[in-house]
Design a protein around this motif. Structure first.
Motif, PDB file in Angstrom:
ATOM      1  N   THR A  26       0.815  -1.212   0.000  1.00  0.00           N
ATOM      2  CA  THR A  26       0.000   0.000   0.000  1.00  0.00           C
ATOM      3  C   THR A  26       0.856   1.274   0.000  1.00  0.00           C
ATOM      4  OG1 THR A  26      -0.139  -0.222   2.402  1.00  0.00           O
ATOM      5  CG2 THR A  26      -1.997  -1.050   1.134  1.00  0.00           C
ATOM      6  N   CYS A  51       0.656   3.543  14.668  1.00  0.00           N
ATOM      7  CA  CYS A  51       0.615   3.431  13.206  1.00  0.00           C
ATOM      8  C   CYS A  51      -0.525   2.488  12.783  1.00  0.00           C
ATOM      9  CB  CYS A  51       1.936   2.903  12.670  1.00  0.00           C
ATOM     10  SG  CYS A  51       1.833   2.586  10.890  1.00  0.00           S
ATOM     11  N   ASP A  53      -0.965   1.212  10.009  1.00  0.00           N
ATOM     12  CA  ASP A  53      -0.541   0.322   8.928  1.00  0.00           C
ATOM     13  C   ASP A  53       0.667  -0.533   9.273  1.00  0.00           C
ATOM     14  OD1 ASP A  53      -2.243   0.646   6.393  1.00  0.00           O
ATOM     15  OD2 ASP A  53      -2.106   2.649   7.238  1.00  0.00           O
ATOM     16  N   MET A  54       0.937  -0.691  10.536  1.00  0.00           N
ATOM     17  CA  MET A  54       2.039  -1.543  10.979  1.00  0.00           C
ATOM     18  C   MET A  54       3.277  -1.296  10.106  1.00  0.00           C
ATOM     19  SD  MET A  54      -0.843  -2.525  12.249  1.00  0.00           S
ATOM     20  CE  MET A  54      -1.889  -3.299  11.015  1.00  0.00           C
ATOM     21  N   VAL A  58      10.578  -2.929  13.803  1.00  0.00           N
ATOM     22  CA  VAL A  58      11.115  -3.082  15.148  1.00  0.00           C
ATOM     23  C   VAL A  58      12.264  -4.088  15.096  1.00  0.00           C
ATOM     24  CG1 VAL A  58      10.536  -3.825  17.493  1.00  0.00           C
ATOM     25  CG2 VAL A  58       8.814  -2.661  16.121  1.00  0.00           C
ATOM     26  N   ASP A  68       8.612   1.222   7.218  1.00  0.00           N
ATOM     27  CA  ASP A  68       8.410   0.235   6.170  1.00  0.00           C
ATOM     28  C   ASP A  68       7.660   0.930   5.037  1.00  0.00           C
ATOM     29  OD1 ASP A  68       7.871  -1.912   4.579  1.00  0.00           O
ATOM     30  OD2 ASP A  68       7.354  -3.262   6.240  1.00  0.00           O
ATOM     31  N   TYR A  71       4.542  -0.257   2.890  1.00  0.00           N
ATOM     32  CA  TYR A  71       3.151  -0.238   3.352  1.00  0.00           C
ATOM     33  C   TYR A  71       2.678   1.107   3.888  1.00  0.00           C
ATOM     34  CZ  TYR A  71       3.965  -5.199   2.967  1.00  0.00           C
ATOM     35  OH  TYR A  71       4.290  -6.433   2.485  1.00  0.00           O
ATOM     36  N   LYS A  73       1.229   4.505   4.452  1.00  0.00           N
ATOM     37  CA  LYS A  73       0.341   5.288   3.585  1.00  0.00           C
ATOM     38  C   LYS A  73       0.540   6.789   3.759  1.00  0.00           C
ATOM     39  CE  LYS A  73      -3.130   1.589   3.643  1.00  0.00           C
ATOM     40  NZ  LYS A  73      -4.243   1.062   4.451  1.00  0.00           N
ATOM     41  N   GLY A  74       1.473   7.164   4.633  1.00  0.00           N
ATOM     42  CA  GLY A  74       1.813   8.583   4.781  1.00  0.00           C
ATOM     43  C   GLY A  74       0.789   9.428   5.511  1.00  0.00           C
TER      44      GLY A  74
ATOM     45  N   ALA B  12       6.364  -4.670  21.476  1.00  0.00           N
ATOM     46  CA  ALA B  12       6.875  -4.464  20.114  1.00  0.00           C
ATOM     47  C   ALA B  12       7.615  -5.689  19.586  1.00  0.00           C
ATOM     48  CB  ALA B  12       7.776  -3.234  20.078  1.00  0.00           C
ATOM     49  N   ASP B  16       2.647  -9.353  14.997  1.00  0.00           N
ATOM     50  CA  ASP B  16       1.353  -8.729  14.714  1.00  0.00           C
ATOM     51  C   ASP B  16       0.338  -9.807  14.340  1.00  0.00           C
ATOM     52  OD1 ASP B  16       2.272  -6.127  15.021  1.00  0.00           O
ATOM     53  OD2 ASP B  16       2.924  -5.973  12.935  1.00  0.00           O
ATOM     54  N   HIS B  20      -0.013  -5.433   7.976  1.00  0.00           N
ATOM     55  CA  HIS B  20      -0.083  -4.393   6.952  1.00  0.00           C
ATOM     56  C   HIS B  20      -0.521  -4.958   5.594  1.00  0.00           C
ATOM     57  CE1 HIS B  20       4.537  -5.167   7.091  1.00  0.00           C
ATOM     58  NE2 HIS B  20       3.921  -6.160   6.526  1.00  0.00           N
ATOM     59  N   HIS B  22      -3.502  -4.145   4.534  1.00  0.00           N
ATOM     60  CA  HIS B  22      -4.964  -3.964   4.540  1.00  0.00           C
ATOM     61  C   HIS B  22      -5.267  -2.656   3.802  1.00  0.00           C
ATOM     62  CE1 HIS B  22      -4.904  -0.669   7.406  1.00  0.00           C
ATOM     63  NE2 HIS B  22      -4.052  -1.356   8.147  1.00  0.00           N
ATOM     64  N   SER B  26      -5.936   5.802   4.628  1.00  0.00           N
ATOM     65  CA  SER B  26      -4.767   6.345   5.308  1.00  0.00           C
ATOM     66  C   SER B  26      -5.215   7.110   6.563  1.00  0.00           C
ATOM     67  CB  SER B  26      -4.054   7.281   4.332  1.00  0.00           C
ATOM     68  OG  SER B  26      -2.980   7.915   4.959  1.00  0.00           O
ATOM     69  N   ILE B  32      -5.995   0.705  14.350  1.00  0.00           N
ATOM     70  CA  ILE B  32      -5.270   0.938  15.614  1.00  0.00           C
ATOM     71  C   ILE B  32      -6.025   0.239  16.749  1.00  0.00           C
ATOM     72  CG2 ILE B  32      -4.173   2.685  17.078  1.00  0.00           C
ATOM     73  CD1 ILE B  32      -4.545   4.711  14.831  1.00  0.00           C
ATOM     74  N   LYS B  35      -5.491  -3.622  16.332  1.00  0.00           N
ATOM     75  CA  LYS B  35      -4.166  -4.109  16.708  1.00  0.00           C
ATOM     76  C   LYS B  35      -3.978  -4.079  18.219  1.00  0.00           C
ATOM     77  CE  LYS B  35      -0.390  -0.900  16.173  1.00  0.00           C
ATOM     78  NZ  LYS B  35       0.457  -0.101  15.260  1.00  0.00           N
TER      79      LYS B  35
END
Ligand code: SF4
Ligand code: SF4
Lengths: 98, 321
Positions: A26, A51, A53-54, A58, A68, A71, A73-74, B12, B16, B20, B22, B26, B32, B35
């Motif tokens: 993405t 985030c 969008d993960m 890490v 990353d 993925y 999306k800014g 961390a 997950d 990502h 999906h 944006s 969030i 997760k």
């Protein structure tokens, strides 16, 4: 990924591979690009937590690594939430492609 | 199982369970929320999902963002679906056909799939006493289909089915207080949470998973498309919702109300409304009454909640934090 036709898809709309969305990148949606300024980073991990969008990587020790960009999306949530060091943000948003 | 410590560095390191790739917009708040819910625990989770933004964007044919068993069947039956899965699991364990691995059952639904369309199946599943957690991510309208009002849409909001214009100034009704309605089902655990307060949210999820029976969590989930805000402010708005007491953080455990976070200083509601274009018309001089009415409503609800918590002695506990 090769194109699949209906005859080759599993029956009953079952998806057999968990997390397969990772094959769909993405990053191309992005018009703004977050930039990590490591010297201002206090490793609070807020960017990682928030985030959607993960897209904050890490390390094995649980420390923040690079974005990353496949993925991300800014959206800029990470930059807004980043406390940074002494008021200097460790994430800034820049226009993509500059 | 011991409850997982909620340290960011430790969390961390984990894998997950919602990944990502999906296709949520944006800056959407819903991923969030998801997760954080999944991260709060190491228990195996099986989830159902009501039709909605989250469902259509997280599983598109061969592309799924879920790393847990996940099922979608329709808009109105996320709770019925997962209650059936839970009943089957219990039966198979009882028959000795399946080893009990302490699987937790969760349903995710937006406000449309929870407050409105899926309400009867949710109410039924809660009354039947299934061992499940229902998580509503509340973005306050049918966003996926183009911002139509729902019974979760706040007073004054401009949506495509209550458009602010010459005839009406946005939605004229107050939102339905679903958290309280779920509490009225007499279930063992009901909570309200915000992804900005991640620790509070995750503690509530952890608590819910240690309680047998039906549980319900209502989580605010900012939507920059529908709220007409910026792509970067989902967490900031989720925080302002809490700080203005528009979205108080509390829980009702076995009928006992406890406020889990009290803002040091209650901010004026306009701080939450102003950054959102859906409330823009409320700032026109002729609509001043709307701002007043919206503020009064929040004040009254907050006052009532504090009285309830005080009745149970919940206030002091909240202060300790
Ligand atoms: S800009 Fe948005 S999507 Fe990209 S890393 Fe930051 S929070 Fe994640
Ligand atoms: S939010 Fe900022 S300071 Fe915190 S870990 Fe991320 S980049 Fe570093």
């Amino acid at each position: 990924m090769s194109k699949k036709y209906w005859e080759t898809l599993p029956q009953g709309s079952v998806v057999l591979e968990a997390g397969s969305s990772a094959k769909f990148k993405t990053g191309g949606w992005r018009s703004m690009r977050p930039k990590w300024i490591e010297e201002n980073c206090i490793q609070c991990m807020f960017c990682w937590m928030y985030c959607p969008d993960m897209s904050v990587k890490v390390t094995a020790e649980g420390k923040r690594a690079e974005f990353d960009y496949d993925y991300c999306k800014g959206c800029g949530i990470c930059a807004l939430e980043c406390p940074g060091k002494k008021g200097n943000k460790a994430i800034v948003m820049e226009e993509e492609g500059k | 199982m011991t409850t997982k410590p909620l340290k960011l560095r430790e969390l961390a390191k984990g894998e997950d369970r919602f990944v990502h790739g999906h296709r949520m917009c944006s800056g959407c708040g819903a991923p969030i929320v998801v997760k954080q819910v999944l991260m709060a625990t190491d228990y195996p989770i099986v989830a159902s999902n009501a039709t909605g933004c989250l469902e259509v964007s997280s599983c598109i044919q061969q592309f799924t963002a879920w790393k847990i068993p996940w099922i979608h069947s329709a808009f109105e039956n996320a709770a019925a679906t997962i209650s059936g899965v839970e009943a089957m699991y219990k039966s198979l364990v009882k028959q000795g056909k399946l080893e009990d691995r302490n699987v937790k059952f969760v349903a995710f639904g937006g406000d449309g799939g929870t407050y409105d369309i899926g309400f009867q199946s949710l109410s039924g599943a809660m009354e039947r006493g299934h061992d499940m957690l229902y998580v509503c991510y509340d973005n306050g309208a049918y966003m996926n289909t183009g911002i139509q009002r729902s019974s979760a849409t706040p007073f004054g909001a401009n949506t495509t089915t209550c458009p602010a214009g010459d005839v009406i100034p946005g939605k004229l009704q107050q939102r339905k207080d679903l958290t309280k309605i779920m509490a009225a089902h007499g279930i063992p655990y009901v909570a309200q949470a915000s992804p900005a307060n991640w620790m509070d949210l995750m503690k509530k999820v952890q608590k819910a998973f240690e309680i047998k029976g039906p549980k319900f969590m209502n989580v605010i989930s900012p939507c920059n498309r529908g709220w007409r805000s910026k792509t970067n402010d989902a967490v900031a708005l989720a925080r302002l919702a809490v700080e203005t007491c528009y979205w108080p953080l509390y829980e009702i455990e076995n009928g006992v109300t406890k406020i889990t976070f009290k803002p040091k200083e209650k901010k004026p509601l306009v701080d939450f409304l102003k950054p959102q274009g859906r409330f823009r018309h409320m700032f026109n001089p002729e609509n001043e009454w709307m701002l007043k009415q919206a503020q009064e409503y929040v004040d009254n609800q907050w006052e009532r909640l504090q009285k309830e918590a005080a009745f149970f002695g919940g206030e002091e506990k909240a202060e300790e934090k």
